[in-house]
Design a protein around this motif. Sequence first.
Motif, PDB file in Angstrom:
ATOM      1  N   ALA B 159      25.087   0.746 -10.991  1.00 43.94           N
ATOM      2  CA  ALA B 159      25.673   2.043 -11.357  1.00 43.94           C
ATOM      3  C   ALA B 159      26.695   2.527 -10.328  1.00 43.94           C
ATOM      4  O   ALA B 159      27.170   3.656 -10.412  1.00 43.94           O
ATOM      5  N   HIS B 160      27.034   1.692  -9.368  1.00 42.26           N
ATOM      6  CA  HIS B 160      27.965   2.058  -8.297  1.00 42.26           C
ATOM      7  C   HIS B 160      29.342   2.406  -8.884  1.00 42.26           C
ATOM      8  O   HIS B 160      29.778   1.810  -9.876  1.00 42.26           O
ATOM      9  N   ARG B 161      29.997   3.370  -8.250  1.00 43.27           N
ATOM     10  CA  ARG B 161      31.290   3.806  -8.787  1.00 43.27           C
ATOM     11  C   ARG B 161      32.370   2.726  -8.665  1.00 43.27           C
ATOM     12  O   ARG B 161      33.412   2.816  -9.303  1.00 43.27           O
ATOM     13  N   ALA B 162      32.116   1.716  -7.826  1.00 45.49           N
ATOM     14  CA  ALA B 162      33.096   0.630  -7.718  1.00 45.49           C
ATOM     15  C   ALA B 162      33.266  -0.105  -9.049  1.00 45.49           C
ATOM     16  O   ALA B 162      34.246  -0.829  -9.232  1.00 45.49           O
ATOM     17  N   PHE B 163      32.294   0.073  -9.956  1.00 45.22           N
ATOM     18  CA  PHE B 163      32.351  -0.674 -11.214  1.00 45.22           C
ATOM     19  C   PHE B 163      32.800   0.201 -12.392  1.00 45.22           C
ATOM     20  O   PHE B 163      32.604  -0.174 -13.548  1.00 45.22           O
ATOM     21  N   HIS B 230      14.296  -2.302  -2.822  1.00 45.72           N
ATOM     22  CA  HIS B 230      15.505  -2.858  -2.204  1.00 45.72           C
ATOM     23  C   HIS B 230      16.724  -1.994  -2.450  1.00 45.72           C
ATOM     24  O   HIS B 230      17.611  -1.908  -1.602  1.00 45.72           O
ATOM     25  N   LEU B 231      16.780  -1.339  -3.606  1.00 46.75           N
ATOM     26  CA  LEU B 231      17.968  -0.510  -3.877  1.00 46.75           C
ATOM     27  C   LEU B 231      17.934   0.805  -3.115  1.00 46.75           C
ATOM     28  O   LEU B 231      18.826   1.624  -3.265  1.00 46.75           O
ATOM     29  N   LYS B 232      16.917   1.012  -2.297  1.00 49.20           N
ATOM     30  CA  LYS B 232      16.958   2.159  -1.375  1.00 49.20           C
ATOM     31  C   LYS B 232      17.610   1.757  -0.048  1.00 49.20           C
ATOM     32  O   LYS B 232      17.857   2.603   0.802  1.00 49.20           O
ATOM     33  N   ARG B 233      17.817   0.466   0.135  1.00 52.44           N
ATOM     34  CA  ARG B 233      18.432   0.032   1.393  1.00 52.44           C
ATOM     35  C   ARG B 233      19.898   0.469   1.441  1.00 52.44           C
ATOM     36  O   ARG B 233      20.522   0.678   0.411  1.00 52.44           O
ATOM     37  N   GLN B 234      20.393   0.550   2.638  1.00 54.77           N
ATOM     38  CA  GLN B 234      21.797   0.934   2.789  1.00 54.77           C
ATOM     39  C   GLN B 234      22.701  -0.193   2.302  1.00 54.77           C
ATOM     40  O   GLN B 234      23.779   0.044   1.773  1.00 54.77           O
ATOM     41  N   ALA B 235      22.245  -1.403   2.507  1.00 52.26           N
ATOM     42  CA  ALA B 235      23.056  -2.558   2.115  1.00 52.26           C
ATOM     43  C   ALA B 235      22.129  -3.633   1.564  1.00 52.26           C
ATOM     44  O   ALA B 235      21.012  -3.781   2.033  1.00 52.26           O
ATOM     45  N   THR B 236      22.584  -4.338   0.568  1.00 49.27           N
ATOM     46  CA  THR B 236      21.861  -5.516   0.083  1.00 49.27           C
ATOM     47  C   THR B 236      22.873  -6.647  -0.067  1.00 49.27           C
ATOM     48  O   THR B 236      24.086  -6.424  -0.150  1.00 49.27           O
ATOM     49  N   HIS B 237      22.339  -7.854  -0.118  1.00 45.99           N
ATOM     50  CA  HIS B 237      23.182  -9.016  -0.387  1.00 45.99           C
ATOM     51  C   HIS B 237      23.930  -8.788  -1.703  1.00 45.99           C
ATOM     52  O   HIS B 237      25.149  -8.919  -1.786  1.00 45.99           O
ATOM     53  N   GLY B 238      23.181  -8.391  -2.743  1.00 42.08           N
ATOM     54  CA  GLY B 238      23.774  -8.245  -4.070  1.00 42.08           C
ATOM     55  C   GLY B 238      24.852  -7.176  -4.137  1.00 42.08           C
ATOM     56  O   GLY B 238      25.816  -7.303  -4.894  1.00 42.08           O
ATOM     57  N   ALA B 239      24.697  -6.095  -3.368  1.00 46.15           N
ATOM     58  CA  ALA B 239      25.724  -5.058  -3.383  1.00 46.15           C
ATOM     59  C   ALA B 239      27.028  -5.610  -2.824  1.00 46.15           C
ATOM     60  O   ALA B 239      28.112  -5.420  -3.386  1.00 46.15           O
ATOM     61  N   SER B 626      32.485  -5.048   2.320  1.00 47.46           N
ATOM     62  CA  SER B 626      32.398  -4.737   0.901  1.00 47.46           C
ATOM     63  C   SER B 626      31.593  -3.451   0.760  1.00 47.46           C
ATOM     64  O   SER B 626      31.410  -2.719   1.736  1.00 47.46           O
ATOM     65  N   ILE B 627      31.127  -3.202  -0.455  1.00 45.11           N
ATOM     66  CA  ILE B 627      30.402  -1.954  -0.677  1.00 45.11           C
ATOM     67  C   ILE B 627      28.955  -2.092  -0.235  1.00 45.11           C
ATOM     68  O   ILE B 627      28.387  -3.181  -0.189  1.00 45.11           O
ATOM     69  N   GLY B 628      28.341  -0.937   0.087  1.00 49.72           N
ATOM     70  CA  GLY B 628      26.902  -0.869   0.275  1.00 49.72           C
ATOM     71  C   GLY B 628      26.256  -0.504  -1.059  1.00 49.72           C
ATOM     72  O   GLY B 628      26.883  -0.576  -2.115  1.00 49.72           O
ATOM     73  N   VAL B 629      24.995  -0.099  -1.002  1.00 51.88           N
ATOM     74  CA  VAL B 629      24.273   0.160  -2.246  1.00 51.88           C
ATOM     75  C   VAL B 629      24.725   1.473  -2.888  1.00 51.88           C
ATOM     76  O   VAL B 629      24.997   1.529  -4.083  1.00 51.88           O
ATOM     77  N   ARG B 630      24.829   2.512  -2.103  1.00 52.14           N
ATOM     78  CA  ARG B 630      25.200   3.797  -2.658  1.00 52.14           C
ATOM     79  C   ARG B 630      26.722   3.925  -2.729  1.00 52.14           C
ATOM     80  O   ARG B 630      27.435   3.429  -1.848  1.00 52.14           O
TER      81      ARG B 630
END
Lengths: 367, 714
Positions: B159-163, B230-239, B626-630
């Motif tokens: 749901a990140h605004r980058a998309f 994991h989606l509470k983390r500041q950064a993930t591999h997938g993000a 790149s982007i973080g999660v939020r």
Amino acid sequence: MAQYGGLGGLGGLGGLGGLGGLGGLGGLGGLGGQTGLGAFLGAEDPGGYSGATTAGLQITADGLRHLAGDGDTPAAGELAFNDPSNYGRWGQWVRGSLYITEMLNGLDWATASNPNAVTLRLEGADMVTLHRPTSEILTQQCQHVRDYADLRDERGAEIASQLGFPTEYFAMILGLHPAQHKKTFELITATQVIAAHMAMIVKHALAVRRPDQIDGRILPMIPTPGHGSFPSAHATEAYAVLTVMTQLVSTWDALNDSENRLKMLRGLAERIAVNRTVAGVHFPIDSWAGAALGTAIGNAILGRCGLATSTPSRTYTAMNSDFFDFDFTDTAIAKSHGLVEGTAFSAAQKPAFTWLWGEAAAETQKV
Amino acid sequence: MYAPRPPHQQVDRYAGPYERWVFSPELGRPYAFPAISNAGATYFTALLEGSDALPDDPDTHYRLPPLWNPLNKSRAVTPFAFHSHAASEAQTDRDVAGILANVRNGDDDVRPRFRVNFPVSPDSWTKTYHPHCDMDKWVVPGTRPKAIVAVIDDGIPFAHRAFLDAEGRTRMSHVWLQSAKAPSHGAVPFGRELMNGEINALRHNAGDDENLLYRRAGAIDPTIPELGQHLKRQATHGAHIAGTCAGNDSRLASHPIGDEVQIIAVQLPNTIAWDTSGFGKEMYMLSALHYVFDRARAIAAKYADDPDNPTELPLVVNFSYGWSASRHDGKSEMELAIEALLADRKTLQPATAIVMPTGNNFDQNMHGQITKHDLQAGQFDFGWQLLPDDRTSSYLEIWLPEGYDPTGLSITAHPPKGHDNIAPATVKINEAQAAADDHGDPRCFHEIEAGGENIGQLSADKHRGNRWRIMLALIPTVNTRGQSRRAPSGCWTISIAQNDAPPLTQDERIKVWVQRDDDPASLQTGGKQSRLIDFSAAPAPGRRSPLNPYTSTLGFIRGYGAMNGVASSGSVTRVAGHMAQTMTPCTYSGAGGLRLDSDGLALPCGAHASLSAVADQSAFLAGTRSIGVRSGAGARLQGTSGASPAAARLMVINAAKALPLMAGFQGPLAMPDSAMPTTDLVRAKHAARTGSFTAPSVGRATRPQPANNTALLS
């Protein structure tokens, strides 16, 4: 990537100072509480006031004294003679002297040759006998030390912050706070100081070279301390604290998850010992010897505190073993690594330790 | 002691040595992924090879995930999920073997093989599953799609605004959260599918609170370990990966992605990196690829005159994942399946690519090759160094050349010095060859014990019936998970004895790979990476010189061949990593294999890097941005995992413009001036590390230059 993170915790060494060369034995530490004679021994000594304050106090005395008239000096109310109720009056460093001397009173040691060994005795009974490891075993042990160097990257922050007594690590596992556990901290410190003293007695007699003096490739990541390698004082202190705190947690009866916390506390004692091998300053067999010595010392302190403990004496003849707490705590496995139990010893109760134990036990958070 | 199993309870009869190790209580099960070690499972995932027909078994319920197969070909490898009604929870190898025996259907002519994977959490099992995607929650994008980019990863902030597109609607067309709680009805066999209409609604209803959004979407759920927080983390591999290949952000503004590019995302179980064996993930990975292909076709169908026969859209899939030990010849189950998918789709739409990283193990001493010269004396010894305090199993794979007749060869594993209580174990190929023909691959196993307890498994098996593999698995080097056993750390010695086996030819080599065993995603596995030791006296001169990256020798231990173990399919685009500032290969970036012919000329062998992209900005600015999660957060990631999506991004931008996928890419990375002397071998080494193309650097927009100086002065 994970392997590039994780060293952010290297701050925090600032707290190790704080002695300022003050009262009594304080000056002996030299390194500001690093090892052996800790900050403990200078605690609660106000030292001298500044020159300005000293001069000001004199002038104030001259200016105010006349207000109290010139009558007779009142009678002195006596303190109780040689009474435990006075312990709380003394500065912590003063009690420190009392704890150390209470432990040394009754302590004795003997050395033997062929094979070279030293035995610590308490009240005439053997506590621990440590045989001097052969140089062949030390050579073999260097391979373990080199293998453990692989963990230096990730253990660096722990190792650097455990140069002195790693009290903070014990405190976090047990939820200790200075405002609520003042005497518990004092008990931990007394245990560490005594364990360090006893380790030095044995280290001096056995005079075992450090790993870096045998194999140059070990290149320790911290300074090699100025005493022998065997036994490890860090292991001795950690296992002594583990032994004492295990009993105190039980006495407190305050932690609903005490069983799990004690598992972590035991894991911490093992980890503190192993970290010294990772750092390149200790052989695994130093941890074996230290764990045996520290457990005996912890039990001796509990005896001094008035808790009836009868503990088997132990004799350790090093083999080329890696150190694991799992092996150490299993009597049969430990025996296969050269750690053998003998006749039991116990320690006589003494007043200062008894007082300290009562104070620490009263710091239970049970409601 | 490993208790003998009756034939129908031998999991290795249907699967392989990893399954035997991971599911057997006496062996590696106590140390396996918690979903396997802590409790039994009732819902399993697996790959089926050798047949794509699942039997009609009243006791077992089978599910095929959405499978893309418009050409109606029979598949060599089929992902499936199964649930046993009859058995209670399957706890051990014996139970799993029993279920697989049923799947094999008693038909002696069909001998399918299985790779058994992570179980599915019961909460994630879709109650009523209809494999057909009816696109009911899908809304027509404002801009007609010209290309699709897909990302398969963990922790994807969909749901990140980058998309978002220019109108603020998401370009995330389809998302499959493989380990989320399942709704009662679904078009995926497990987990949850979200379409763009649902994501837009979630964004609208949650306002700026993305934490709330992901909880409502079922994408954050602490009760499911495979999903977790994991989606509470500041950064993930997938993000980082999703942003790099499909997002618009100031950190990626040099190459904006237009609204005509739609996105399909599959979030693997977030703990997929937990296991250290490569075991357990293929079904999720292969299902993800099929899902991406299938939903891409569903999007195309929305714009087709004949929805049953749409024109496939250009598709670039980024898959930044892998492990280190495998066959590396494109003939593993996964690689065969990937190749079949790619080849088929290319016949329908040539602008189709699966982009994968070459891996990060070049300088980790995790690969070795043994030549006929090494075996001249009839025996070759090397070391395998296990670290202390390793809380996970460690694995070593030795692969004999395909077609080589190893009759007589034996391999012995000796424990580190000082462990006299552990007897060395020897496996002889003859024994495996002599094993009864019970419809499994030829194989044999030897247990390694300390004090009567199992600490290791040494095996030989003819993988997929066509290539011999010797595998050594060892338990952790500390007491953990309540177990009284542990393996000694230190240097294990592996001896390969030729005995009366024929000598290797000049072209044949025995290849050794150490399995990945670290914890890149901070999953608290306690894994520690083991490595190979070369016993030959002199280390290669100048091996790690920063000034001279290429030595003039090729020893036993080599980075050449330390390639992502699932990326060897012929048609996959393999991306190596280089440093933007110096334009030199990153020290860790995986490379293709090399061999020397009888004249000493260096030749490539095995899969090689296709191209190189930026993986590090400089020696002091590791990784790429790149982007973080939020929304608004940024993150850095180091590794070829970050280089691969940068290439995928450029490729899909080209595809949307109907340009060749690699339009704008430069030729191979230039040889560094310091690489001296530039012998044939040094040139081959450079090529193995860089591939044939170089992707332009993706990053912040370059500042527009003033037209001329007078503009500044005025």
